[in-house]
Design a protein around this motif. Structure first.
Motif, PDB file in Angstrom:
ATOM      1  N   TYR A  65       0.844   4.420  -2.624  1.00 22.87           N
ATOM      2  CA  TYR A  65       0.766   5.844  -2.281  1.00 22.87           C
ATOM      3  C   TYR A  65       1.843   6.633  -3.016  1.00 22.87           C
ATOM      4  O   TYR A  65       1.580   7.693  -3.579  1.00 22.87           O
ATOM      5  CB  TYR A  65       0.944   6.054  -0.765  1.00 22.87           C
ATOM      6  CG  TYR A  65      -0.305   5.839   0.051  1.00 22.87           C
ATOM      7  CD1 TYR A  65      -1.441   6.607  -0.179  1.00 22.87           C
ATOM      8  CD2 TYR A  65      -0.343   4.886   1.063  1.00 22.87           C
ATOM      9  CE1 TYR A  65      -2.588   6.425   0.581  1.00 22.87           C
ATOM     10  CE2 TYR A  65      -1.488   4.685   1.829  1.00 22.87           C
ATOM     11  CZ  TYR A  65      -2.606   5.463   1.585  1.00 22.87           C
ATOM     12  OH  TYR A  65      -3.736   5.267   2.329  1.00 22.87           O
ATOM     13  N   GLU A  66       3.064   6.087  -2.998  1.00 25.43           N
ATOM     14  CA  GLU A  66       4.192   6.788  -3.616  1.00 25.43           C
ATOM     15  C   GLU A  66       4.003   6.917  -5.128  1.00 25.43           C
ATOM     16  O   GLU A  66       4.240   7.978  -5.703  1.00 25.43           O
ATOM     17  CB  GLU A  66       5.513   6.072  -3.292  1.00 25.43           C
ATOM     18  CG  GLU A  66       5.964   6.335  -1.864  1.00 25.43           C
ATOM     19  CD  GLU A  66       7.103   5.445  -1.407  1.00 25.43           C
ATOM     20  OE1 GLU A  66       7.794   4.864  -2.249  1.00 25.43           O
ATOM     21  OE2 GLU A  66       7.288   5.327  -0.174  1.00 25.43           O
ATOM     22  N   ARG A 110       0.833  -1.205   0.000  1.00 25.05           N
ATOM     23  CA  ARG A 110       0.000   0.000   0.000  1.00 25.05           C
ATOM     24  C   ARG A 110       0.878   1.270   0.000  1.00 25.05           C
ATOM     25  O   ARG A 110       0.547   2.260  -0.651  1.00 25.05           O
ATOM     26  CB  ARG A 110      -0.917  -0.023   1.230  1.00 25.05           C
ATOM     27  CG  ARG A 110      -2.109   0.893   1.064  1.00 25.05           C
ATOM     28  CD  ARG A 110      -3.199   0.568   2.050  1.00 25.05           C
ATOM     29  NE  ARG A 110      -4.230   1.591   2.022  1.00 25.05           N
ATOM     30  CZ  ARG A 110      -5.292   1.563   1.244  1.00 25.05           C
ATOM     31  NH1 ARG A 110      -5.472   0.568   0.403  1.00 25.05           N
ATOM     32  NH2 ARG A 110      -6.190   2.534   1.281  1.00 25.05           N
ATOM     33  N   GLN A 111       1.999   1.187   0.712  1.00 34.18           N
ATOM     34  CA  GLN A 111       2.912   2.334   0.755  1.00 34.18           C
ATOM     35  C   GLN A 111       3.472   2.647  -0.645  1.00 34.18           C
ATOM     36  O   GLN A 111       3.568   3.805  -1.037  1.00 34.18           O
ATOM     37  CB  GLN A 111       4.054   2.025   1.721  1.00 34.18           C
ATOM     38  CG  GLN A 111       4.857   3.258   2.071  1.00 34.18           C
ATOM     39  CD  GLN A 111       5.813   3.008   3.220  1.00 34.18           C
ATOM     40  OE1 GLN A 111       5.473   2.300   4.161  1.00 34.18           O
ATOM     41  NE2 GLN A 111       6.974   3.561   3.150  1.00 34.18           N
ATOM     42  N   ARG A 169       5.605  13.277 -12.145  1.00 31.68           N
ATOM     43  CA  ARG A 169       7.031  12.972 -11.995  1.00 31.68           C
ATOM     44  C   ARG A 169       7.372  11.585 -12.551  1.00 31.68           C
ATOM     45  O   ARG A 169       8.397  11.028 -12.213  1.00 31.68           O
ATOM     46  CB  ARG A 169       7.432  13.043 -10.507  1.00 31.68           C
ATOM     47  CG  ARG A 169       7.452  14.439  -9.929  1.00 31.68           C
ATOM     48  CD  ARG A 169       8.063  14.483  -8.543  1.00 31.68           C
ATOM     49  NE  ARG A 169       7.146  14.078  -7.484  1.00 31.68           N
ATOM     50  CZ  ARG A 169       7.303  13.020  -6.713  1.00 31.68           C
ATOM     51  NH1 ARG A 169       8.325  12.224  -6.879  1.00 31.68           N
ATOM     52  NH2 ARG A 169       6.426  12.741  -5.762  1.00 31.68           N
ATOM     53  N   ARG A 205      -6.369  19.573  -0.792  1.00 32.05           N
ATOM     54  CA  ARG A 205      -6.450  20.182   0.547  1.00 32.05           C
ATOM     55  C   ARG A 205      -5.200  20.995   0.882  1.00 32.05           C
ATOM     56  O   ARG A 205      -5.272  21.984   1.584  1.00 32.05           O
ATOM     57  CB  ARG A 205      -6.619  19.095   1.624  1.00 32.05           C
ATOM     58  CG  ARG A 205      -7.908  18.307   1.499  1.00 32.05           C
ATOM     59  CD  ARG A 205      -9.087  19.125   1.966  1.00 32.05           C
ATOM     60  NE  ARG A 205     -10.257  18.280   2.128  1.00 32.05           N
ATOM     61  CZ  ARG A 205     -11.410  18.707   2.569  1.00 32.05           C
ATOM     62  NH1 ARG A 205     -11.587  19.974   2.898  1.00 32.05           N
ATOM     63  NH2 ARG A 205     -12.423  17.882   2.689  1.00 32.05           N
ATOM     64  N   GLN A 246       1.758  14.336  -9.376  1.00 30.25           N
ATOM     65  CA  GLN A 246       2.714  15.457  -9.433  1.00 30.25           C
ATOM     66  C   GLN A 246       3.529  15.441 -10.733  1.00 30.25           C
ATOM     67  O   GLN A 246       4.509  16.163 -10.854  1.00 30.25           O
ATOM     68  CB  GLN A 246       3.633  15.398  -8.204  1.00 30.25           C
ATOM     69  CG  GLN A 246       2.898  15.727  -6.917  1.00 30.25           C
ATOM     70  CD  GLN A 246       3.769  15.615  -5.677  1.00 30.25           C
ATOM     71  OE1 GLN A 246       4.771  14.912  -5.667  1.00 30.25           O
ATOM     72  NE2 GLN A 246       3.371  16.311  -4.623  1.00 30.25           N
ATOM     73  N   PHE A 303      -7.558   9.303  -2.944  1.00 27.40           N
ATOM     74  CA  PHE A 303      -7.186   9.887  -1.650  1.00 27.40           C
ATOM     75  C   PHE A 303      -6.025  10.874  -1.811  1.00 27.40           C
ATOM     76  O   PHE A 303      -6.040  11.978  -1.251  1.00 27.40           O
ATOM     77  CB  PHE A 303      -6.820   8.774  -0.663  1.00 27.40           C
ATOM     78  CG  PHE A 303      -6.275   9.291   0.645  1.00 27.40           C
ATOM     79  CD1 PHE A 303      -7.089  10.008   1.520  1.00 27.40           C
ATOM     80  CD2 PHE A 303      -4.954   9.076   0.995  1.00 27.40           C
ATOM     81  CE1 PHE A 303      -6.591  10.488   2.722  1.00 27.40           C
ATOM     82  CE2 PHE A 303      -4.448   9.559   2.206  1.00 27.40           C
ATOM     83  CZ  PHE A 303      -5.273  10.270   3.062  1.00 27.40           C
ATOM     84  N   GLU A 304      -5.028  10.481  -2.601  1.00 28.06           N
ATOM     85  CA  GLU A 304      -3.877  11.365  -2.830  1.00 28.06           C
ATOM     86  C   GLU A 304      -4.321  12.654  -3.537  1.00 28.06           C
ATOM     87  O   GLU A 304      -3.831  13.735  -3.222  1.00 28.06           O
ATOM     88  CB  GLU A 304      -2.805  10.655  -3.672  1.00 28.06           C
ATOM     89  CG  GLU A 304      -2.089   9.546  -2.945  1.00 28.06           C
ATOM     90  CD  GLU A 304      -1.283  10.030  -1.749  1.00 28.06           C
ATOM     91  OE1 GLU A 304      -0.157  10.490  -1.939  1.00 28.06           O
ATOM     92  OE2 GLU A 304      -1.796   9.960  -0.615  1.00 28.06           O
ATOM     93  N   THR A 356      -7.235  14.034  -3.239  1.00 28.29           N
ATOM     94  CA  THR A 356      -7.929  14.831  -2.210  1.00 28.29           C
ATOM     95  C   THR A 356      -6.913  15.574  -1.347  1.00 28.29           C
ATOM     96  O   THR A 356      -7.072  16.774  -1.091  1.00 28.29           O
ATOM     97  CB  THR A 356      -8.788  13.914  -1.296  1.00 28.29           C
ATOM     98  OG1 THR A 356      -9.626  13.141  -2.133  1.00 28.29           O
ATOM     99  CG2 THR A 356      -9.608  14.703  -0.301  1.00 28.29           C
ATOM    100  N   LEU A 357      -5.874  14.870  -0.907  1.00 27.55           N
ATOM    101  CA  LEU A 357      -4.863  15.511  -0.055  1.00 27.55           C
ATOM    102  C   LEU A 357      -4.156  16.642  -0.798  1.00 27.55           C
ATOM    103  O   LEU A 357      -3.943  17.721  -0.233  1.00 27.55           O
ATOM    104  CB  LEU A 357      -3.826  14.496   0.427  1.00 27.55           C
ATOM    105  CG  LEU A 357      -4.164  13.685   1.671  1.00 27.55           C
ATOM    106  CD1 LEU A 357      -2.919  12.967   2.169  1.00 27.55           C
ATOM    107  CD2 LEU A 357      -4.714  14.545   2.799  1.00 27.55           C
ATOM    108  N   LEU A 358      -3.817  16.410  -2.052  1.00 27.05           N
ATOM    109  CA  LEU A 358      -3.143  17.463  -2.834  1.00 27.05           C
ATOM    110  C   LEU A 358      -4.030  18.705  -2.929  1.00 27.05           C
ATOM    111  O   LEU A 358      -3.552  19.828  -2.809  1.00 27.05           O
ATOM    112  CB  LEU A 358      -2.823  16.958  -4.246  1.00 27.05           C
ATOM    113  CG  LEU A 358      -1.505  16.227  -4.416  1.00 27.05           C
ATOM    114  CD1 LEU A 358      -1.369  15.709  -5.840  1.00 27.05           C
ATOM    115  CD2 LEU A 358      -0.314  17.136  -4.116  1.00 27.05           C
ATOM    116  N   LEU A 415       1.089   9.428  -5.886  1.00 27.35           N
ATOM    117  CA  LEU A 415       1.492  10.819  -5.676  1.00 27.35           C
ATOM    118  C   LEU A 415       2.435  11.282  -6.786  1.00 27.35           C
ATOM    119  O   LEU A 415       2.273  12.389  -7.320  1.00 27.35           O
ATOM    120  CB  LEU A 415       2.166  10.973  -4.298  1.00 27.35           C
ATOM    121  CG  LEU A 415       2.561  12.397  -3.907  1.00 27.35           C
ATOM    122  CD1 LEU A 415       1.348  13.326  -3.874  1.00 27.35           C
ATOM    123  CD2 LEU A 415       3.249  12.406  -2.545  1.00 27.35           C
TER     124      LEU A 415
END
Lengths: 118, 169
Positions: free
Chosen positions: A7-8, A3-4, A17, A49, A15, A42-43, A45-47, A11
Motif C-alpha cells: 500500500y505504501e 500488504r501494508q 514520490r 475519490r 503521488q 485500489f490506491e 481509486t481512493l486518490l 501510494l
C-alpha cells in the motif's frame, strides 16, 4: 513484502514520490505480482475519490484572515478586547440572534480594516 | 515607512528564506482544507485558521528546527482544533454531523465513506490521500506513534475496500 508495504509503495508511486530505483521495483511488481496490481488499482481509486477534497481557501477568506493577523500584530490589545466581547456575546445572545450578529460583525471588521489600510 | 517595530518585524522577518506573508500564502490552502475537513462550518474554520497562523507567527523561529514545515503548521492547526473542541465541549457525534451537514455534491460519497471510520482514522486517510503526508508526519501531527498511524491506515483501507466493493456490486 507485506500488504501494508505494498500500500505504501503504491501510494508513493501514484503521488510521484519515488526514486528511479523504487519506480523500477514498482514496474517489476506490476508485471510479476497480481496482488500488488490490485493494491495499486485500489490506491488509485481512493486518490480519485479524495480528489474533490483538495480545494483552495476562498480568496475573500484568505484576505480577511491575513488582514486580521496584521491587525492583531499591530494592535494586540484591541484584538483581545474584541475576543472578550465576542465570547461574552456568544454566551449570552440567543442562537438565532448570534447567527445574525456574526456575519454583521465580520462585515464591520472588514470595513474597519479597509479604512485602517487606507 | 512603518514606525511600529512589531509591524516592521512582521513584514521583514524571514525564516528559512521566507517572510511570514510567503509562509501564509504557501500553506493557507492546506490549513484551510484541513480545518474545513475537521470542522465543516466555514465561520469556525475562519476563526481557527486565524488562531493557527497567529500561533505560527508567534513561533516563527521554531520553524528553523522542524524537518517539514507543512507538518509543523498542520500540527499547530490540529492543536487549535482540539482547543476549539475543548472550548465548545463538542462531542464526536456533533462533529460528524457538522462534517456531513453540507458537503459539496462531489464530496458527498467520500464523506459517507469516511463516516464509517473514527476521527483519527479519518484524519490519517485525509493526510495520506489529500495532503500527501507521510506516516511519520501524521504521527507528529496527531501525537501518536508511527506504528499506530500505519495500523490504523491499514485497518481503515480494509473498511473502505469493503465499502467500495459493496458499492460496485
Amino acid at each position: 513484502m507485506t500488504r501494508q508495504e505494498m500500500y505504501e509503495l503504491a501510494l508513493a508511486y501514484l503521488q510521484k514520490r519515488l526514486t528511479t530505483e523504487e519506480k523500477a521495483k514498482v514496474f517489476r511488481l506490476i508485471e510479476e505480482n497480481a496482488e500488488f496490481f490490485q493494491v495499486l488499482a485500489f490506491e488509485a481509486t481512493l486518490l480519485r475519490r479524495f480528489a474533490p477534497l483538495k480545494t483552495a481557501a476562498p480568496a475573500g477568506l484568505r484576505e480577511r484572515v491575513q488582514e486580521r493577523i496584521t491587525a492583531a500584530v499591530q494592535n494586540p490589545g484591541k484584538v483581545i478586547a474584541g475576543q472578550v466581547i465576542h465570547y461574552i456575546l456568544k454566551g449570552t445572545l440567543p442562537q438565532i440572534a448570534w447567527a445574525v450578529y456574526q456575519p454583521w460583525q465580520r462585515r464591520i471588521c472588514a470595513y474597519e480594516q479597509q479604512c485602517d489600510s487606507r | 515607512m512603518n514606525r511600529n517595530p512589531k509591524i516592521r518585524d512582521y513584514i521583514s522577518e524571514r525564516v528559512e528564506g521566507m517572510s511570514f506573508e510567503e509562509i501564509y500564502s504557501k500553506y493557507v490552502d492546506a490549513v484551510y482544507r484541513f480545518l474545513k475537513f475537521k470542522l465543516g462550518d466555514e465561520h469556525l474554520v475562519e476563526d481557527v485558521l486565524q488562531e493557527t497562523f497567529l500561533a505560527v507567527y508567534e513561533n516563527l523561529q521554531k520553524m528553523k528546527e522542524v524537518s517539514s514545515h507543512k507538518a509543523w503548521i498542520l500540527t499547530i492547526a490540529h492543536h487549535k482544533f482540539v482547543d476549539h473542541l475543548r472550548k465548545k465541549r463538542l462531542v464526536e457525534v456533533e462533529l460528524s454531523e457538522g462534517m456531513e451537514a453540507d458537503p459539496a455534491p462531489d464530496c458527498l460519497f467520500i464523506h459517507q465513506l469516511l463516516g464509517q471510520l473514527d476521527e483519527t482514522a479519518r484524519t490519517i486517510l485525509y493526510g495520506l490521500y489529500v495532503e500527501q503526508l507521510t506516516c511519520s508526519e501524521l504521527a507528529e501531527i496527531l501525537g501518536i506513534p508511527v506504528g499506530t498511524v500505519k495500523s490504523k491506515a491499514h485497518a481503515a483501507r480494509s473498511i473502505l475496500q469493503n465499502k467500495l466493493r459493496e458499492e460496485s456490486v
